[in-house]
Design a protein around this motif. Structure first.
Motif, short mmCIF file in Angstrom:
data_model
loop_
_atom_site.label_atom_id
_atom_site.label_comp_id
_atom_site.label_asym_id
_atom_site.label_seq_id
_atom_site.Cartn_x
_atom_site.Cartn_y
_atom_site.Cartn_z
N VAL A 36 2.71 1.73 -3.52
CA VAL A 36 1.85 2.15 -4.64
C VAL A 36 2.01 3.64 -4.90
O VAL A 36 2.16 4.07 -6.05
CB VAL A 36 0.38 1.79 -4.35
CG1 VAL A 36 -0.54 2.50 -5.34
CG2 VAL A 36 0.17 0.29 -4.43
N ASP A 85 0.82 -1.21 0.00
CA ASP A 85 0.00 0.00 0.00
C ASP A 85 0.86 1.27 0.00
O ASP A 85 0.51 2.26 -0.62
CB ASP A 85 -0.93 0.02 1.22
CG ASP A 85 -2.02 -1.04 1.13
OD1 ASP A 85 -2.25 -1.53 0.00
OD2 ASP A 85 -2.61 -1.39 2.16
N THR A 86 1.98 1.21 0.70
CA THR A 86 2.89 2.36 0.75
C THR A 86 3.62 2.52 -0.57
O THR A 86 3.79 3.63 -1.09
CB THR A 86 3.92 2.19 1.89
OG1 THR A 86 3.23 2.06 3.13
CG2 THR A 86 4.86 3.39 1.94
#
Length: 243
Positions: free
Chosen positions: A192, A189-190
């Motif tokens: 991305v 998630d980071t």
């Protein structure tokens, strides 16, 4: 007689900013723009959009080899990047691998730039030239003299020209490594949003380093060459008058 000569010289069309930007527009902007156009307007898949956007640079590459007996570096690089994209479009499944594969484009561009330097045709010069010349005919002529090796400070100019491309090549390769390492060490998630930030940081860093190490000095060399040529021309005119 002198008046006739000057008129003939002035009749030559001076290169405009558009003339200097044409290689970038045709070889880079058109393929990239068509890629997003095909995806957005026609809803094509990534594979199809990459394939169709490769047509112009592929034709340009073949044409330059067939007619001019040389490889169009920018067009060939875009084709290579698209081929890598086509190959990677089949990669799916692992989200970390999907993030890491984006670095392959940067590495392809970086390697292509470094290869162009090794071949004696620094690829990034095409992007730098319009900004240093600004459509000025005197600066255009000065660039040609410096690049051809006939000017007094040609060796220094050619060295800075190579440095400019080498820096960009290394910056893009470093960005690729950072993407791959981040893809497998940072939460997905980071990564991305971080992957986009890495590209922005890489471009910003490249501009800052290249500005001080190559672009700035090259601009000064061009200015000095323009002044030197003007001094030579003035000296010739004085000698002609004295004679």
């Amino acid at each position: 007689m002198t008046k006739t000569t000057n008129t003939g010289s002035q009749s030559k069309r001076q290169p405009s900013v558009l003339d200097n930007l044409r290689p970038l527009i045709v070889d880079v902007a058109v393929p990239l723009g068509s890629y997003y156009f095909f995806k957005g307007a026609f809803g094509m898949s990534t594979f199809a959009a990459l394939a169709w956007s490769s047509v112009v640079p592929a034709v340009r590459t073949v044409w330059s080899v067939a007619k001019e007996r040389r490889v169009n570096g920018l067009a060939a690089l875009i084709v290579a990047v698209n081929v890598v994209g086509l190959a990677l479009s089949f990669v799916s499944g692992d989200p970390r691998l999907m993030l890491a594969k984006d670095g392959a484009v940067s590495s392809t561009v970086g390697i292509g730039i470094l290869v162009s330097v090794a071949l004696g045709r620094p690829m990034m010069s095409a992007g730098l030239r319009p900004f240093l010349l600004k459509g000025d005919v005197a600066r255009e002529a000065a660039w040609e003299r410096l690049a051809s090796g006939t000017a007094v400070r040609s060796a220094e100019f050619l060295r800075k020209e190579r440095v400019f491309s080498v820096i960009w090549g290394l910056v893009l390769l470093t960005e690729c490594v950072a993407r791959v390492v981040g893809a497998y060490t940072i939460p997905v998630d980071t990564m991305v949003w971080l992957s986009s930030l890495l590209l922005v940081l890489a471009i910003s860093l490249g501009m800052v380093i290249c500005g001080g190490a190559a672009a700035g000095p090259m601009a000064c060399l061009i200015t000095d060459e323009v002044k030197r040529q003007e001094a030579v021309r003035n000296q010739e005119q004085r000698l002609a008058v004295a004679a």
